[in-house]
Motif scaffolding. Structure first.
Motif, PDB file in Angstrom:
ATOM      1  N   ASN A 120      40.613   1.050  63.775  1.00  0.00           N
ATOM      2  CA  ASN A 120      41.409   1.965  64.232  1.00  0.00           C
ATOM      3  C   ASN A 120      40.188   3.212  63.303  1.00  0.00           C
ATOM      4  O   ASN A 120      39.678   4.257  63.862  1.00  0.00           O
ATOM      5  N   ILE A 157      37.793  11.769  56.928  1.00  0.00           N
ATOM      6  CA  ILE A 157      39.088  11.029  57.793  1.00  0.00           C
ATOM      7  C   ILE A 157      38.299   8.890  57.544  1.00  0.00           C
ATOM      8  O   ILE A 157      37.507   8.354  57.873  1.00  0.00           O
ATOM      9  N   SER A 209      43.369   8.743  70.531  1.00  0.00           N
ATOM     10  CA  SER A 209      44.849   8.316  70.688  1.00  0.00           C
ATOM     11  C   SER A 209      45.051   7.771  72.021  1.00  0.00           C
ATOM     12  O   SER A 209      44.546   7.850  72.580  1.00  0.00           O
ATOM     13  N   SER A 245      40.827   6.884  63.403  1.00  0.00           N
ATOM     14  CA  SER A 245      40.677   7.449  64.486  1.00  0.00           C
ATOM     15  C   SER A 245      41.799   7.497  65.415  1.00  0.00           C
ATOM     16  O   SER A 245      41.439   8.310  66.652  1.00  0.00           O
ATOM     17  N   GLU A 246      42.480   6.975  65.145  1.00  0.00           N
ATOM     18  CA  GLU A 246      44.102   7.250  65.574  1.00  0.00           C
ATOM     19  C   GLU A 246      44.324   8.799  65.978  1.00  0.00           C
ATOM     20  O   GLU A 246      44.977   9.146  66.889  1.00  0.00           O
ATOM     21  N   ASN A 247      43.826   9.612  65.226  1.00  0.00           N
ATOM     22  CA  ASN A 247      44.444  11.114  65.536  1.00  0.00           C
ATOM     23  C   ASN A 247      43.679  11.970  66.490  1.00  0.00           C
ATOM     24  O   ASN A 247      43.328  12.881  67.198  1.00  0.00           O
ATOM     25  N   PHE A 248      42.294  11.420  66.975  1.00  0.00           N
ATOM     26  CA  PHE A 248      41.450  11.370  67.933  1.00  0.00           C
ATOM     27  C   PHE A 248      40.925  10.639  69.397  1.00  0.00           C
ATOM     28  O   PHE A 248      41.484  10.558  70.496  1.00  0.00           O
TER      29      PHE A 248
END
Length: 472
Positions: free
Chosen positions: A120, A3, A11, A6-9
């Motif tokens: 991020n 990964i 958010s 962190s934008e995929n969690f």
């Protein structure tokens, strides 16, 4: 880790699992100011108004959560509390972070990176250097006061020994240049340690703070009265107590306690019963003073401290080897609150338990002493220390809902030493909104967004404003 950000969690809808949760958070909770009524921030650092400069200093220097995570990851102590450089310590923390997955440290770390630094990226060895430099470049221009204002922190209540001259609190108040009101809290722990060898030395320091020599119990009480008045004059509206051991309320007379105090002054050893009688007297005396000044009294109960002797010898006290204790608490709380209540001298009270097995014990005990002085007079406090994570917060909110009135809850606090910890209020608010929204989904509460939104705002901000008398 593969990964890279962190934008995929982390958010906009992090932790919000429905449209109702999203609306409750974004419309009603997100932009509220923060009242952080219990923390361990440095008033001196706020008053000095100098840039923080280094993320290691701000993030790792006094953070026992991170220390424990690093030790669990096999990091040598020199890179945790030892003589390694700030950068070396940060790089070891970055190496640890990917291994904190499913620990709240993983969420907190990336919330803080995002909110304070607009970062991020996942903190890990491959991103550590650039994150270190980017964060430090921002902190070089940010004072603690600016970091607090950035998070809309209206009030912070620090934790202060009765001997403290409150020099920096007075300096902050006098300047009138700070968005955040910085108020002291009267932390009484040292007053109770009559069994310690250094208690006499502490009495000398305490007496000097009020220009009174302490030779008798009445001298001691005169100094306590003077210090409480001094704290109150300088904005204090809360007391706190956090000794980690079994506590008892024993029947006693003042004459007995005078004799016990005199025995200690003469250097004689006290029995367990004598210590308990002295402490019982002091709990009740202080409780009545808090009621007189309309303060809120706080009790943090349940840790077992300094378990690892080798670590304490190497690092010193508060080394990060405290844990959850299993002390009985119901009898202590019942007797103390009942004695104060019987004379109509029970102050507004918040209790916090560290042992989750005692959730219902604490929640139901507070319900015994509610009255018409103020709605929610007796508060069972938010998930504390090892319990201020998602699971612990949800269990506290659910138990409070079952045993009391969630709608009267005064909400979250950081209990932190770090100026970068305030996204924990966001964390709490998201969890609260999602929990209520889940009830809507299950048909357990009305789908009335305006009604539920008002309740969310009360828990996150309004109830604290009404409860603490901060004169803002």
């Amino acid at each position: 880790m593969s990964i890279i950000n962190s934008e995929n969690f982390i958010s906009d809808n992090f932790l919000l699992q429905s449209k109702v949760a999203e609306e409750l958070y974004h419309t009603y909770a997100k932009d509220l100011p923060i009242i952080d009524y219990h923390n361990h921030l440095s008033a001196q650092k706020i008053a000095e108004n100098m840039p923080v400069a280094n993320i290691t200093e701000a993030w790792l220097k006094e953070d026992h959560y991170k220390w424990r995570g690093m030790r669990a990851n096999g990091v040598e102590e020199v890179f945790i509390t030892g003589a390694a450089t700030n950068k070396e310590k940060f790089l070891k923390w970055a190496d640890t972070v990917p291994n904190t997955l499913r620990n709240p440290l993983f969420h907190w770390t990336h919330l803080e990176l995002k909110r304070y630094f607009n970062i991020n990226a996942i903190l890990q060895p491959s991103t550590a250097e650039i994150i270190y430099e980017q964060a430090n470049s921002i902190l070089a221009k940010q004072t603690p006061a600016q970091l607090l204002e950035q998070m809309k922190v209206e009030v912070v209540c620090t934790t202060d020994d009765p001997c403290d001259d409150l020099k920096y609190h007075k300096q902050i108040a006098k300047s009138g240049n700070f968005y955040t009101k910085v108020l002291p809290t009267f932390r009484s722990d040292e007053l109770f340690f009559i069994q310690k060898e250094d208690f006499i030395a502490y009495l000398s320091k305490l007496g000097a703070s009020a220009s009174i020599k302490i030779s008798t119990l009445d001298d001691f009480l005169e100094v306590i009265d003077a210090r409480i008045l001094f704290f109150n004059t300088n904005g204090c509206r809360l007391s706190d107590f956090g000794v980690g051991e079994a506590l008892r309320i024993e029947d006693h007379t003042k004459e007995e306690v005078m004799s016990i105090f005199d025995k200690k002054i003469k250097g004689k050893r006290l029995s367990v019963t004598e210590i308990d009688k002295y402490r019982s007297f002091l709990f009740i005396y202080l409780g009545k003073k808090y009621h007189e000044y309309n303060w809120v009294q706080q009790y943090h109960l349940g840790p077992i401290r300094n378990n690892n002797n080798l670590l304490v010898q190497e690092v010193g006290l508060d080394a990060g080897c405290d844990s959850i204790g299993d002390f009985p608490m119901a009898g202590f709380m019942s007797k103390l609150f009942n004695k104060l209540n019987t004379s109509n001298q029970l102050a507004k009270t918040i209790t916090y338990n560290l042992n989750p097995a005692q959730n219902e014990v604490f929640a139901t005990m507070m319900g015994n002493f509610q009255n018409s002085d103020i709605a929610g007079k007796m508060q069972w406090g938010s998930g504390w220390w090892f319990l201020d994570q998602k699971d612990g917060m949800e269990k506290q909110l659910n138990t409070l809902s079952n045993m009391g009135l969630l709608s009267r809850f005064v909400g979250m606090l950081t209990d932190s030493r770090s100026f970068l910890s305030f996204p924990r209020h966001e964390y709490f608010r998201r969890i609260l909104c999602n929990l209520i929204a889940q009830d809507v989904k299950e048909g357990l509460v009305p789908n009335d967004i305006e009604f539920l939104g008002k309740m969310v705002q009360d828990i996150c901000y309004n109830n604290a404003v009404n409860y603490f008398n901060f004169d803002r």
